[in-house]
Design a protein around this motif. Structure first.
Motif, mmCIF file in Angstrom:
data_model
loop_
_atom_site.group_PDB
_atom_site.id
_atom_site.type_symbol
_atom_site.label_atom_id
_atom_site.label_comp_id
_atom_site.label_asym_id
_atom_site.label_seq_id
_atom_site.Cartn_x
_atom_site.Cartn_y
_atom_site.Cartn_z
ATOM 1 N N LEU A 41 0.813 -1.208 0.000
ATOM 2 C CA LEU A 41 0.000 0.000 0.000
ATOM 3 C C LEU A 41 0.849 1.261 0.000
ATOM 4 C CD1 LEU A 41 -2.600 -0.906 2.775
ATOM 5 C CD2 LEU A 41 -2.977 -0.967 0.303
ATOM 6 N N GLY A 42 0.461 2.236 -0.810
ATOM 7 C CA GLY A 42 1.020 3.573 -0.716
ATOM 8 C C GLY A 42 0.246 4.345 0.335
ATOM 9 N N LEU A 43 0.959 4.860 1.332
ATOM 10 C CA LEU A 43 0.335 5.585 2.444
ATOM 11 C C LEU A 43 0.554 7.080 2.244
ATOM 12 C CD1 LEU A 43 1.560 3.302 5.380
ATOM 13 C CD2 LEU A 43 -0.594 3.143 4.083
ATOM 14 N N GLY A 44 -0.541 7.823 2.049
ATOM 15 C CA GLY A 44 -0.454 9.233 1.728
ATOM 16 C C GLY A 44 -0.085 10.102 2.914
ATOM 17 N N THR A 45 -0.012 11.399 2.639
ATOM 18 C CA THR A 45 0.384 12.390 3.629
ATOM 19 C C THR A 45 -0.690 13.466 3.738
ATOM 20 O OG1 THR A 45 2.738 12.034 3.229
ATOM 21 C CG2 THR A 45 2.123 14.151 4.172
ATOM 22 N N GLY A 46 -0.903 13.952 4.949
ATOM 23 C CA GLY A 46 -1.870 15.020 5.165
ATOM 24 C C GLY A 46 -2.913 14.622 6.179
ATOM 25 N N SER A 47 -3.803 15.561 6.483
ATOM 26 C CA SER A 47 -4.777 15.332 7.555
ATOM 27 C C SER A 47 -5.754 14.216 7.228
ATOM 28 C CB SER A 47 -5.539 16.633 7.847
ATOM 29 O OG SER A 47 -6.180 17.112 6.669
ATOM 30 N N THR A 48 -6.210 14.123 5.975
ATOM 31 C CA THR A 48 -7.134 13.053 5.600
ATOM 32 C C THR A 48 -6.419 11.713 5.550
ATOM 33 O OG1 THR A 48 -8.389 14.648 4.276
ATOM 34 C CG2 THR A 48 -8.832 12.311 3.911
ATOM 35 N N ALA A 49 -5.225 11.693 4.961
ATOM 36 C CA ALA A 49 -4.454 10.454 4.874
ATOM 37 C C ALA A 49 -4.108 9.920 6.257
ATOM 38 C CB ALA A 49 -3.184 10.688 4.071
ATOM 39 N N ASP A 106 12.188 1.146 -3.704
ATOM 40 C CA ASP A 106 13.306 0.366 -4.221
ATOM 41 C C ASP A 106 13.067 -1.138 -4.055
ATOM 42 O OD1 ASP A 106 14.714 2.578 -5.013
ATOM 43 O OD2 ASP A 106 15.877 2.722 -3.161
ATOM 44 N N ASP A 107 12.402 -1.517 -2.967
ATOM 45 C CA ASP A 107 12.123 -2.931 -2.710
ATOM 46 C C ASP A 107 10.764 -3.374 -3.235
ATOM 47 O OD1 ASP A 107 14.580 -3.201 -1.426
ATOM 48 O OD2 ASP A 107 13.743 -2.653 0.535
ATOM 49 N N HIS A 108 9.856 -2.429 -3.427
ATOM 50 C CA HIS A 108 8.502 -2.741 -3.929
ATOM 51 C C HIS A 108 8.132 -1.720 -5.005
ATOM 52 C CE1 HIS A 108 7.555 -5.742 -0.797
ATOM 53 N NE2 HIS A 108 8.239 -4.951 0.016
ATOM 54 N N PRO A 109 8.690 -1.850 -6.200
ATOM 55 C CA PRO A 109 8.437 -0.859 -7.252
ATOM 56 C C PRO A 109 7.037 -0.923 -7.856
ATOM 57 C CG PRO A 109 9.795 -2.637 -8.100
ATOM 58 C CD PRO A 109 9.664 -2.883 -6.620
ATOM 59 N N LYS A 110 6.262 -1.936 -7.510
ATOM 60 C CA LYS A 110 4.892 -2.057 -8.007
ATOM 61 C C LYS A 110 3.956 -2.227 -6.812
ATOM 62 C CE LYS A 110 2.024 -4.688 -11.271
ATOM 63 N NZ LYS A 110 1.582 -3.516 -12.031
ATOM 64 N N LEU A 111 3.045 -1.277 -6.641
ATOM 65 C CA LEU A 111 2.125 -1.286 -5.511
ATOM 66 C C LEU A 111 0.733 -1.695 -5.969
ATOM 67 C CD1 LEU A 111 4.485 0.787 -4.790
ATOM 68 C CD2 LEU A 111 2.870 1.807 -3.206
ATOM 69 N N ASP A 112 -0.014 -2.300 -5.047
ATOM 70 C CA ASP A 112 -1.389 -2.692 -5.358
ATOM 71 C C ASP A 112 -2.336 -1.504 -5.307
ATOM 72 O OD1 ASP A 112 -1.045 -5.671 -5.497
ATOM 73 O OD2 ASP A 112 -0.381 -5.364 -3.430
ATOM 74 N N LEU A 113 -2.121 -0.622 -4.340
ATOM 75 C CA LEU A 113 -3.090 0.438 -4.070
ATOM 76 C C LEU A 113 -2.406 1.567 -3.316
ATOM 77 C CD1 LEU A 113 -6.104 1.485 -3.751
ATOM 78 C CD2 LEU A 113 -6.167 0.149 -1.630
ATOM 79 N N ALA A 114 -2.753 2.795 -3.654
ATOM 80 C CA ALA A 114 -2.354 3.953 -2.864
ATOM 81 C C ALA A 114 -3.607 4.713 -2.460
ATOM 82 C CB ALA A 114 -1.418 4.866 -3.651
ATOM 83 N N ILE A 115 -3.625 5.211 -1.232
ATOM 84 C CA ILE A 115 -4.742 6.022 -0.746
ATOM 85 C C ILE A 115 -4.162 7.324 -0.221
ATOM 86 C CG2 ILE A 115 -6.716 6.173 0.801
ATOM 87 C CD1 ILE A 115 -6.737 3.149 1.008
ATOM 88 N N ASP A 116 -4.729 8.440 -0.665
ATOM 89 C CA ASP A 116 -4.211 9.741 -0.256
ATOM 90 C C ASP A 116 -5.327 10.773 -0.346
ATOM 91 O OD1 ASP A 116 -2.397 11.623 0.610
ATOM 92 O OD2 ASP A 116 -1.005 11.381 -1.063
#
Length: 285
Positions: free
Chosen positions: A75-83, A126-136
């Motif tokens: 998972l890509g973990l976003g930044t900010g108040s909602t994330a 670098d270790d996971h160049p392909k992600l399933d999902l990002a939420i931001d």
């Protein structure tokens, strides 16, 4: 900015696999391969005694977004108040055992610290160049699901992580909806190297003269220039009128020597979850 009208939109052949001209429709369905929670429907928010605050709306959208997460995902973990609400919810589900084998790729040092404190296993691109999902989250969302992001200062890492993700889900409250990018009157960030930052600030302001742009160096709470996680500065662009051609604008900004990244996130979004006073809705491609 007469030069922008001469630029053509990039052809589909040079776009990444998920960067194409979208046909956007409003829908209440977004299907994933996993059998769990295949359908998201608009629902009504509860009717509390007090009106819902902006944080309440952000939490509603974040909780709905986490329903897209499956055990075993990167998972890509976003930044900010909602994330931050999203990261907190993922931590809760891991602690309860409802989610397992999650690997998080944080988009900022701030998110990395929050996720680590919640026991979320972390790694890097670098270790996971392909992600399933990002939420931001996002600062602005236009009718085509294009975004302005980066008022939290993490635009470079956010764009890298979200471009590497198969799906990119955005969570916002309805105050972030605009008819055209730059239309909120709030900052559209451009990350620049520290060397000769003022030179680029002047060039950026001149580039958007027809939009009534005011370019300002972002300052921290201490009154000194804000420094990103990548040791760069941010020039914030404030528009009196929305950007007429975001694709052309992004191309011209990126062409400036010393510009690292801009906050226009174009044709990257899979779905936008929007929390309003009447509940949560979903727009998807």
């Amino acid at each position: 900015m007469s030069s922008l009208s001469l630029l053509s939109r990039p052809s589909s052949s040079v776009l990444r696999h998920h960067h194409h001209k979208p046909t956007v429709t409003t829908t209440t369905r977004l299907t994933f391969n996993s059998p769990r929670h295949l359908t998201i429907k608009a629902f009504s928010a509860p009717s509390p005694v007090q009106p819902l605050t902006q944080d309440d709306l952000k939490k509603l959208a974040a909780d709905k977004a986490v329903e897209y997460v499956r055990s075993g995902m990167v998972l890509g973990l976003g930044t900010g108040s909602t994330a931050a609400f999203v990261v907190s919810k993922i931590g809760e589900l891991l602690a309860s055992g409802e989610l397992k084998d999650i690997v998080g790729i944080p988009t900022s040092k701030r998110t990395q610290e929050q996720a680590a404190s919640l026991g979320i296993p972390l790694s890097v691109l670098d270790d996971h160049p392909k992600l399933d999902l990002a939420i931001d989250g996002a600062d602005e969302v236009d009718p085509d699901l294009n975004l302005v992001k980066g008022r939290g200062g993490a635009l470079l890492r956010e764009k890298m992580v979200e471009a590497a993700s198969d799906k990119f889900v955005v969570v916002v409250d309805d105050s972030k909806l605009v008819t055209g990018l730059g239309g909120s009157g709030l900052a559209m960030p451009v990350e620049v190297v520290q060397f000769c930052w003022k030179y680029n600030l002047i060039r950026l302001q001149e580039l958007f003269k027809l939009e009534g742009c005011d370019a300002k160096l972002r300052l921290g709470d201490d009154g000194k220039p804000y420094v990103t996680d990548n040791s760069n500065y941010i020039v914030d662009l404030y528009f009196k009128n929305p950007i007429k051609d975001a694709w052309a604008a992004g191309k011209e900004i990126s062409a400036f020597e010393g510009v690292v990244e801009h906050g226009l996130f174009l044709d990257m979004t899979t779905a936008v979850i929007i929390a309003g006073k009447d509940g949560v809705s979903v727009k998807s491609k």
